[in-house]
Design a protein around this motif. Sequence first.
Motif, PDB file in Angstrom:
ATOM      1  N   ASP A  48       0.816  -1.215   0.000  1.00 36.45           N
ATOM      2  CA  ASP A  48       0.000   0.000   0.000  1.00 36.45           C
ATOM      3  C   ASP A  48       0.849   1.265   0.000  1.00 36.45           C
ATOM      4  N   LEU A  49       1.920   1.260   0.792  1.00 37.52           N
ATOM      5  CA  LEU A  49       2.780   2.443   0.844  1.00 37.52           C
ATOM      6  C   LEU A  49       3.506   2.669  -0.482  1.00 37.52           C
ATOM      7  N   LEU A  50       3.949   1.598  -1.105  1.00 38.29           N
ATOM      8  CA  LEU A  50       4.612   1.746  -2.400  1.00 38.29           C
ATOM      9  C   LEU A  50       3.625   2.224  -3.468  1.00 38.29           C
ATOM     10  N   ALA A  51       2.415   1.712  -3.441  1.00 33.37           N
ATOM     11  CA  ALA A  51       1.404   2.134  -4.421  1.00 33.37           C
ATOM     12  C   ALA A  51       1.092   3.620  -4.261  1.00 33.37           C
ATOM     13  N   ASP A  52       1.064   4.092  -3.030  1.00 33.35           N
ATOM     14  CA  ASP A  52       0.767   5.502  -2.769  1.00 33.35           C
ATOM     15  C   ASP A  52       1.856   6.444  -3.269  1.00 33.35           C
ATOM     16  N   SER A  53       3.056   5.932  -3.462  1.00 32.69           N
ATOM     17  CA  SER A  53       4.158   6.798  -3.889  1.00 32.69           C
ATOM     18  C   SER A  53       4.000   7.259  -5.329  1.00 32.69           C
ATOM     19  N   ARG A  54       3.247   6.513  -6.130  1.00 34.65           N
ATOM     20  CA  ARG A  54       2.984   6.837  -7.535  1.00 34.65           C
ATOM     21  C   ARG A  54       4.227   6.793  -8.428  1.00 34.65           C
ATOM     22  N   LEU A  55       5.343   6.301  -7.923  1.00 34.74           N
ATOM     23  CA  LEU A  55       6.526   6.115  -8.760  1.00 34.74           C
ATOM     24  C   LEU A  55       6.366   4.829  -9.553  1.00 34.74           C
ATOM     25  N   PRO A  56       6.678   4.841 -10.839  1.00 34.56           N
ATOM     26  CA  PRO A  56       6.440   3.654 -11.672  1.00 34.56           C
ATOM     27  C   PRO A  56       7.080   2.369 -11.128  1.00 34.56           C
ATOM     28  N   HIS A  57       8.327   2.458 -10.686  1.00 38.83           N
ATOM     29  CA  HIS A  57       8.965   1.236 -10.173  1.00 38.83           C
ATOM     30  C   HIS A  57       8.352   0.797  -8.843  1.00 38.83           C
ATOM     31  N   HIS A  58       7.846   1.725  -8.073  1.00 39.47           N
ATOM     32  CA  HIS A  58       7.155   1.354  -6.837  1.00 39.47           C
ATOM     33  C   HIS A  58       5.788   0.736  -7.142  1.00 39.47           C
ATOM     34  N   ASP A  63       2.447  -4.127  -7.287  1.00 42.19           N
ATOM     35  CA  ASP A  63       1.711  -5.192  -7.980  1.00 42.19           C
ATOM     36  C   ASP A  63       2.260  -6.567  -7.605  1.00 42.19           C
ATOM     37  N   ASP A  64       3.589  -6.690  -7.568  1.00 39.28           N
ATOM     38  CA  ASP A  64       4.183  -7.969  -7.176  1.00 39.28           C
ATOM     39  C   ASP A  64       3.829  -8.317  -5.735  1.00 39.28           C
ATOM     40  N   LEU A  65       3.836  -7.324  -4.855  1.00 39.89           N
ATOM     41  CA  LEU A  65       3.471  -7.587  -3.462  1.00 39.89           C
ATOM     42  C   LEU A  65       2.007  -7.983  -3.327  1.00 39.89           C
ATOM     43  N   ALA A 100      12.398  -4.565  -7.843  1.00 40.21           N
ATOM     44  CA  ALA A 100      11.780  -3.432  -8.541  1.00 40.21           C
ATOM     45  C   ALA A 100      11.814  -2.160  -7.696  1.00 40.21           C
ATOM     46  N   ALA A 101      11.620  -2.317  -6.398  1.00 47.63           N
ATOM     47  CA  ALA A 101      11.531  -1.145  -5.535  1.00 47.63           C
ATOM     48  C   ALA A 101      12.895  -0.571  -5.162  1.00 47.63           C
ATOM     49  N   SER A 102      13.910  -1.362  -5.294  1.00 47.87           N
ATOM     50  CA  SER A 102      15.250  -0.928  -4.874  1.00 47.87           C
ATOM     51  C   SER A 102      15.913  -0.036  -5.897  1.00 47.87           C
TER      52      SER A 102
END
Length: 102
Positions: A48-58, A63-65, A100-102
């Motif tokens: 949820d936190l990564l999705a909220d960042s709106r950065l493409p790689h996040h 999605d993977d999470l 992806a997130a790193s």
Amino acid sequence: MNAALTKADTFAALDTCFSADLTALIGSQPTRSLAPTRFIDLVEEVRDLLADSRLPHHEDASDDLDHAADHLTEALTSTADEQHAHLAQARTHLRAAITAAS
């Protein structure tokens, strides 16, 4: 009983392998020995936190999470054969998300 022990051991291994990386992605401190449902909660929180960042790689990592959380949840109630497949898919998605997130 043996299947439950195997399930607990497998979730403990996933916790050991991925919790530090997941908590690092959200700037949190790693926790110790999460119960299976708490580990799934951690995966969903990071998603949820990564999705909220709106950065493409996040968003890709999110999605993977999401897929990993689905497989982990299914593994809790599946037969031993199905559990193995769900946990293998969850590991794949967890690794992809961290990369992806790193």
